[in-house]
Design a protein around this motif. Structure first.
Motif, mmCIF file in Angstrom:
data_model
loop_
_atom_site.group_PDB
_atom_site.id
_atom_site.type_symbol
_atom_site.label_atom_id
_atom_site.label_comp_id
_atom_site.label_asym_id
_atom_site.label_seq_id
_atom_site.Cartn_x
_atom_site.Cartn_y
_atom_site.Cartn_z
ATOM 1 N N VAL A 247 0.784 3.026 10.045
ATOM 2 C CA VAL A 247 0.879 3.022 8.717
ATOM 3 C C VAL A 247 1.968 3.908 7.989
ATOM 4 N N PHE B 208 -1.101 2.974 0.529
ATOM 5 C CA PHE B 208 -1.846 3.118 1.624
ATOM 6 C C PHE B 208 -3.239 3.691 1.265
ATOM 7 N N GLN C 152 -2.830 0.260 5.133
ATOM 8 C CA GLN C 152 -1.758 -0.047 4.532
ATOM 9 C C GLN C 152 -2.224 -1.048 3.589
#
Length: 966
Positions: free
Chosen positions: A3, A9, A31
């Motif tokens: 990520v 996120f 994400q």
């Protein structure tokens, strides 16, 4: 899939079921897409990478991540496996259905449940999901219930059986949870996953009580086992939870508790009478419950005809606590439990002293029914009358045990033979009080039986015992007791030498050791004392040694130190230095918590004279082990408020410390001695007439000697002129060193190698067969902690310890000091020699191969420019006088501190006129630090003379070895 922290996120928490560990919880970052929605792109987040995503986390997230890391399946293996093993093999072995380790399973389960109980409440307001079978962490979102659910347990009793089941309500509505794939995520307290909602419960319901009903409507209790089931299972439910009953009755009774104190004899391993166990209970009406400070409600089950009544009784905790405090002031301390054991004779003495008064206050005191002998618990007394006859004194004494009168003559042989039990006419056994043995053994030993034919009638005492009779006649019973003991204590110089307590962190000079022995001598006879050494001779350290000994002897009551406010900090510092095990509580300040119950959590209470005077009505309610007054001349005026206050303290022992026991008047002495030993010098009027006036006004030397003889056993005073000239101060330092980066890498690789090799060898051959390998490993690791060149001559890197030694050495040499440098490894000295040679620094040198020992010593002692003496510990640890040095370096500590002390004494000895500084170099996070810490923790080990490293190794358990090599 990683990520990106540069893009949006979200941290989420995902529930998943583990094959062996039940429900676990894991943390992920996911994400987000451009619309703020979660994508399938995610990665696990742990304490290691959490800081990378700090912008999207709060403090709760960091705590949750830390807790979740601890319960992941691979972390569990590292935590609970003593040796390296694959995760798969660990679980297959531990959870094998037939050969699995049930005890370890339970420990793991308890560990995980504890952490889940902390995790789940923190998840409120967090994004939670249930993990899919494919490992997708955001398979289904889970929500927390907005409020706690409630559980009602139902019991329906009919002619054949009883049906038992729970119902759950949430927001006032019944929650349908059975046959709905509900799961108990955490048991203590219960958290249940139903659908996509996590529920917790009022009253911290135990999940085990809900789990059977997830796929079952009810449990049937057959009539034949219902009584046992009701008492063992239903009654605890009624105590803690809401219960609806049909077919039997539940009542809520409001009753006042009446204390019930029961006692029973406990035999030791040899079947001999060892201790008396007291059990504290409370009678609420017809029902008796054991004392339990955590139990707000107790339930008693009563059989009424063919049915049952559950009496739900709310405990009166304040009343019960008052009983506990009352018994504590009387010397019976139940702490947080309901049982308390004391030595048998001490227990019976306690009963003799208190049973009558307690019964008058409404206490029921009785013996446990299962005991074979029935003991008399009434009042016992002696009425002693002495009549002068022509040639002797007639001794008339009647002993009373309740309503029974017994001639003292019948007890004479029992007391002389130290037999403590006497059978009364009704068959009960009277225990002769311990104080009778103390007070009358001497008198009875001097008496003779008067006979009329073959029948003994009375006791007689010869006239040459007039002094004894006068003492009995002049004093009350307590005075007689003290006088008798004075006869035995006259030769008090022959006091038994007692070892210092294991937890005492230091040594005592000979006269200080004598003071310590003296205080324990008085303790043995339950007398108070006055330690009146000159200032600076160590009254504090002697007293701390005594208090540490009392702790190690198992004394549970706290001791009170009353002292001038200015000395409190000094006592704290000295206690930390010499007796770090003692739990110290400072009871001072305007915001002090006036709750004496907290004293039981400490060994020593420090307070000031001012606070003692102000709070005496509170403090006198606690029964202290010792009450000690420092600078006790503060109570020299017996009429002062502080003197009156301190006399009200309740304590098993009393001690005063002062450098000036007598400042202005002999009455100063009376006030202080009367505090430690009430009655020893009589009342004020008697003392003034018998001693003060003759001594001060008439300078009566006979009275002065008589007073000295009386107080002699109880006052210990040494002047500075009486003790040998003391050595200058010695200051000890532990210098912790960090390894260099290269050194640490080599050390960790070697540690891993030896750890795996040693633990594997132990696993197959046992600890005792692994000592040679362990010794080899420890020696190698200790050498690497010093300098890797000791193992590998081709090593070109540096050593953190060596750099610290050189740095400290250059500083000392620049100030024109001389230093002794000890190492047990000649290789270590050779490496240091090489460094000194490069710097063109001269030194003296001594190891086992040195031929000119004395020449090296003289060169160092006499040459002012020669500032360094390198010495191997075995070759130069004893037999040398090196007082020219005022610094001592111990490069690589020997495991026996006594050997180090002998080395240090080469400089710190008679003839030394300067302060001596010692530095012990310890490499941090190595076996050096861990073994020293282990020695500190293993007090018995630390007190034994470990003359070789092999003997140290032999003393190590598998757990010790693991802690060293972890």
């Amino acid at each position: 899939m990683h990520v990106s922290k540069a893009k949006p996120f979200q941290i989420i928490y995902s529930l998943y079921g583990h094959e062996y560990l039940g429900y676990l919880i894991e943390s992920f970052v996911v994400q987000k897409d451009d619309h703020g929605r979660l994508t399938l792109q995610h990665q696990n987040i742990s304490a290691k990478n959490a800081p990378e995503f700090a912008e999207g986390l709060d403090e709760t997230d960091f705590r949750l991540i830390e807790l979740m890391d601890q319960i992941q399946h691979d972390t569990i293996v590292k935590t609970f496996s003593p040796k390296k093993i694959s995760t798969t093999d660990f679980y297959l072995k531990v959870y094998d259905p037939e050969k699995g380790d049930k005890a370890l399973q339970e420990r793991i389960d308890a560990f995980i449940e504890t952490r889940k109980s902390e995790i789940l409440p923190l998840l409120r307001d967090k994004m939670i999901f249930e993990m899919g079978n494919d490992g997708e962490p955001t398979w289904r979102q889970v929500y927390m219930s907005e409020e706690k659910a409630t559980v009602l347990f139902h019991f329906r009793r009919n002619e054949d059986n009883t049906h038992y089941f729970p119902t759950i309500k949430y927001k006032g509505e019944k929650l349908d949870f059975q046959y709905k794939n509900a799961m108990i995520v955490c048991r203590e307290p219960a958290w249940m996953l139903l659908g996509n909602c996590l529920y917790d419960f009022e009253k911290n319901v135990d999940g085990n009580k809900l789990k059977p009903f997830l796929n079952k409507k009810f449990i049937t209790i057959p009539r034949k086992v219902e009584e046992m089931y009701f008492k063992k299972f239903v009654a605890p439910l009624v105590e803690s939870y809401d219960v609806y009953a049909k077919g039997f009755e539940i009542t809520c009774d409001e009753l006042q508790p009446e204390p019930v104190l029961m006692f029973s004899e406990m035999t030791d391993s040899n079947g001999n009478d060892g201790e008396l166990e007291f059990t504290l209970c409370y009678a609420y009406g017809a029902f008796t419950f054991e004392a339990d400070p955590q139990q707000p409600v107790s339930v008693a089950v009563e059989t009424v005809g063919d049915s049952y009544v559950f009496h739900r009784i709310r405990r009166k905790k304040a009343c019960e606590q008052a009983v506990v405090e009352k018994l504590k002031t009387l010397g019976l301390n139940f702490g947080t439990g309901n049982r308390h054991r004391v030595p048998r004779q001490e227990g019976f003495q306690w009963l003799a002293d208190h049973v009558e008064a307690l019964r008058e206050q409404g206490y029921t005191i009785r013996q446990q029914q299962q005991d074979d002998k029935r003991y008399f618990l009434g009042k016992s007394s002696i009425n002693l009358e002495i009549t002068e006859n022509r040639d002797w004194f007639d001794i008339h004494a009647i002993v009373r045990f309740g309503d029974f009168e017994v001639a003292f003559l019948k007890l004479r042989n029992l007391i002389l033979q130290k037999k403590r039990e006497f059978t009364l006419p009704n068959g009960e056994v009277a225990v002769i009080p311990e104080e009778w043995f103390v007070r009358y053994s001497e008198l009875l030993a001097f008496t003779e039986e008067q006979r009329n034919g073959h029948v003994s009638e009375n006791l007689k005492l010869q006239k040459h015992h007039l002094a004894l009779i006068k003492e009995l006649e002049q004093g009350n019973l307590a005075q007689v007791t003290i006088s008798r003991k004075l006869e035995k204590l006259r030769e008090f110089e022959q006091i038994e030498d007692v070892p210092l307590p294991q937890g005492f962190n230091g040594t005592l000079r000979p006269y200080q050791k004598a003071g310590y022995n003296w205080m324990l001598f008085l303790n043995k006879y339950r007398f108070g004392g006055c330690l009146a050494d000159d200032m600076g001779l160590g009254k504090t350290v002697q007293t701390l040694a005594l208090l540490q000994q009392q702790k190690e002897a198992g004394v549970e009551q706290a001791s009170l130190l009353v002292l001038p406010t200015s000395l409190i900090y000094n006592w704290e510092v000295e206690a930390r230095r010499f007796t770090p095990e003692l739990r110290i509580f400072t009871y001072i300040g305007t915001s002090r918590e006036k709750d004496i119950s907290i004293f039981q959590n400490y060994d020593v209470i420090l307070t000031s004279y001012g606070i003692a005077r102000i709070d005496i009505d509170l403090l006198k309610q606690y029964f202290f082990n010792y009450v000690i007054l420092d600078e006790s001349q503060a109570i020299k005026n017996p009429s002062s408020n502080i003197a009156r206050a301190v006399r009200k303290f309740n304590a098993r022992n009393r001690l005063i410390l002062t450098g000036t026991p007598l400042e202005n008047s002999t009455m100063d002495l009376w006030s202080q001695i009367s505090f430690v030993n009430p009655g020893l010098l009589g009342n004020q009027h008697f003392f003034r007439h018998e001693f003060l006036n003759p001594i001060e006004k008439k300078h009566d030397e006979v009275k002065t000697q008589r007073l000295y003889n009386i107080i002699k056993p109880f006052v210990l005073r040494r002047h500075k002129s009486q003790v040998a000239r003391e050595l200058p101060e010695k200051v000890d330092h532990v210098q912790y060193c960090d390894m260099s980066e290269t050194q640490q890498k080599i050390y960790e690789e070697s540690k891993s190698y030896y750890r795996n090799k040693i633990l594997d060898y132990i696993e197959h051959n046992g600890v005792s067969q692994s000592q040679l390998l362990l010794l080899q490993g420890l020696t190698a690791l200790r050498q690497l902690a010093n300098h890797p060149r000791m193992i590998d001559e081709g090593y070109e890197g540096d050593s953190g310890k060596m750099e610290d030694v050189i740095y400290k050495l250059e500083s000392i040499l620049g100030e024109n000091h001389k230093v002794l440098i000890f190492s047990q490894f000649v290789k270590h000295l050779q490496i240091l020699k090489s460094r000194l040679d490069k710097k063109k620094i001269k030194y003296a040198y001594l190891d086992g191969s040195t031929k000119d020992r004395q020449a090296q010593v003289e060169k160092f002692q006499e040459n002012e420019k020669l500032q360094i003496f390198l010495i191997s510990l075995k070759a130069g640890g004893v037999g040398l006088n090196l007082t020219a040095a005022d610094y001592v370096f111990i490069l690589d500590p020997w495991w026996n501190p006594a050997i180090e002390a002998q080395a240090i004494d080469r400089a710190h000895r008679i003839g030394q006129e300067r302060k001596v500084f010692t530095y012990k170099f310890i490499t941090r996070d190595t076996v050096e630090e861990k073994i020293l810490a282990l020695q500190h923790d293993k007090r018995k080990l630390a007190s034994e003379l470990i003359t070789t490293e092999e003997s140290f190794v032999k003393s190590l358990s598998k757990e010790d070895i693991m802690s060293i090599l972890v």
